[in-house]
Write an enzyme that holds these catalytic residues in place. Structure first.
Site, PDB file in Angstrom:
ATOM      1  N   CYS A 223       0.833  -1.201   0.000  1.00  0.00           N
ATOM      2  CA  CYS A 223       0.000   0.000   0.000  1.00  0.00           C
ATOM      3  C   CYS A 223       0.867   1.250   0.000  1.00  0.00           C
ATOM      4  CB  CYS A 223      -0.934   0.007   1.212  1.00  0.00           C
ATOM      5  SG  CYS A 223      -2.285  -1.177   1.068  1.00  0.00           S
ATOM      6  N   CYS A 375      13.289   5.272  -6.161  1.00  0.00           N
ATOM      7  CA  CYS A 375      11.855   5.571  -5.975  1.00  0.00           C
ATOM      8  C   CYS A 375      11.612   5.580  -4.474  1.00  0.00           C
ATOM      9  CB  CYS A 375      10.974   4.560  -6.714  1.00  0.00           C
ATOM     10  SG  CYS A 375      11.114   2.871  -6.107  1.00  0.00           S
TER      11      CYS A 375
END
Ligand code: ZN
Length: 417
Positions: A223, A375
């Site tokens: 998530c 990232c």
């Protein structure tokens, strides 16, 4: 008539004083501790909306009071599950979590409030649940559920609600519940979709019947990587609480043997049938006789230091990258996250090329230079790095652990999220 019917003419539904004529299916109730005591006057008032339900009544409420539920994880799923199970009068509620509340949790983890940021989740949960229902014995277990403690912890409860957000703990919880014969109320969420089921009942399947082995690390985003609509764990966690209550009272049809799939964007709910897999190592062949090393099973091994020969992508740790930047090495540092993430935090000297644009920006990248991609946690940048290597870029590195690990190990002034 006024206020008594809703719906279109010809399909009228009475919504008050209607006797339910259809038969309510009865599920065999699970074993709870014996010793039913009468409800106190305060309890008769507090739970009066339950007592008026024929399917619950005083007997059902006493069963709830005698029962115990362990909630694994005080996060997005565990929050609504804990709130409703406490309100419903489950006698003993265990909450196992070792994390602290952070600001990113509050978008969905409604057990915790803004003032609790920085506190232990178990402390925050204890205070909130006590406020909702002081009659419930809330047991805060400030620990990570592991192979070493799971059997001992879970053995002490009647039902388990799996609110975990990672494969390692999900398989651990499943296997421990199968070994102990405890029903495991499962839920998971990602983006706009959720799933729920009841595993490890006497005849029903378990999580391994559905997913024999975990996906390769990094294939399924978390998530934190992919996002989740805040109300979605609210929906699924509430469904988990409903299933736990039905198991305890022994009423209705539970999700044992069915997988509920929820798509919040389409607002569709559907169930698919699940069968126990006779080959399942946990509940089928029962060759799994003890808990295993779930880090190894799920591939959550330490980040490799050697070049990955399969893809040609090399990992670089945040400290090694910081050292190279400090030396003044010629490095093109590319951030492949989304613009909103770039606005929250970035590494000095980086250039933003969101993952979806890497393909069109390839011609702008200099093949002669060293390229380091990063990232949030290192999964998306690995995809980008593999893409560049496949197109002949000879010197490509992936920042292992992403900007999140950079913040922890190199520069704490870079915000985490
Ligand atoms: Zn199974």
């Amino acid at each position: 008539m006024r206020g008594e019917y809703i719906g279109a003419p010809g399909r009228l539904y009475r919504h008050s004083s209607q006797r339910m004529s259809r038969v309510i299916p009865k599920a065999p109730p699970i074993d709870v501790a014996p010793g039913a005591e009468a409800l106190e006057p305060e309890e008769l008032v507090r739970y009066s909306r339950h007592l008026g339900l024929a399917e619950v009544g005083e007997e059902g409420q006493r069963r709830l009071k005698q029962s115990s539920v362990l909630i694994v994880g005080a996060g997005g799923l565990g929050s609504p599950a804990a709130l409703y199970l406490a309100a419903a009068g489950v006698g003993r509620l265990g909450i196992v979590d070792y994390d602290t509340v952070d600001l990113t949790n509050l978008q969905r983890q409604v057990l915790h409030d803004t003032a609790a940021v920085g506190q232990k989740k178990t402390d925050s949960a204890l205070a909130r649940l006590h406020g909702i229902n002081p009659l419930v014995d809330v047991q805060a277990i400030d620990a990570e559920l592991t192979s070493a403690n799971a059997l001992e912890i879970i053995a002490d409860y009647d039902v388990v609600v799996d609110g975990t957000d990672n494969f390692k703990t999900r398989y651990l919880t499943n296997d421990a519940c199968v070994l102990l014969g405890k029903p495991n109320v499962y839920g998971s969420v990602l983006r706009f979709e959720g799933q729920a089921s009841v595993f490890a009942t006497a005849d029903g399947p378990c999580y391994r019947c559905l997913f024999r082995e975990p996906p390769p690390p990094g294939l399924v985003p978390s998530c934190a990587e992919a996002g989740v609509l805040g109300v979605l764990p609210g929906m699924i966690g509430t469904i988990q609480a409903t299933e736990a209550i039905k198991l305890i009272i022994g009423v209705g049809e539970t999700l044992a043997g069915r997988l509920l799939l929820v798509d919040a964007l389409r607002m569709s709910f559907r169930t698919i049938r699940l069968r126990r897999d006779p080959e399942c190592p946990a509940c089928g062949t029962r060759e799994l006789k003890a808990l295993i090393d779930y880090d190894a099973f799920c591939g959550a091994a330490p980040v490799r230091a050697e070049p990955d020969l399969a893809t040609g992508v090399q990992d670089i740790t945040p400290r090694a990258l910081a050292e190279r930047l400090r030396r003044g090495d010629a490095i093109d540092l590319i951030d492949v996250r989304e613009p909103y993430e770039w606005r929250i935090a970035r590494i000095d000297g980086a250039r933003l090329v969101p993952l979806g644009q890497v393909g069109t920006k390839v011609s702008e990248l200099d093949r002669s230079r060293d390229i380091v991609l990063y990232c949030h946690h290192g999964f998306r940048s690995l995809t980008a790095a593999e893409f560049l290597v496949a197109r002949g870029f000879p010197r490509v590195w992936n920042l292992s652990g992403g900007i999140d690990r950079w913040s922890v190990e190199v520069d704490p002034s870079v915000a985490t999220y």
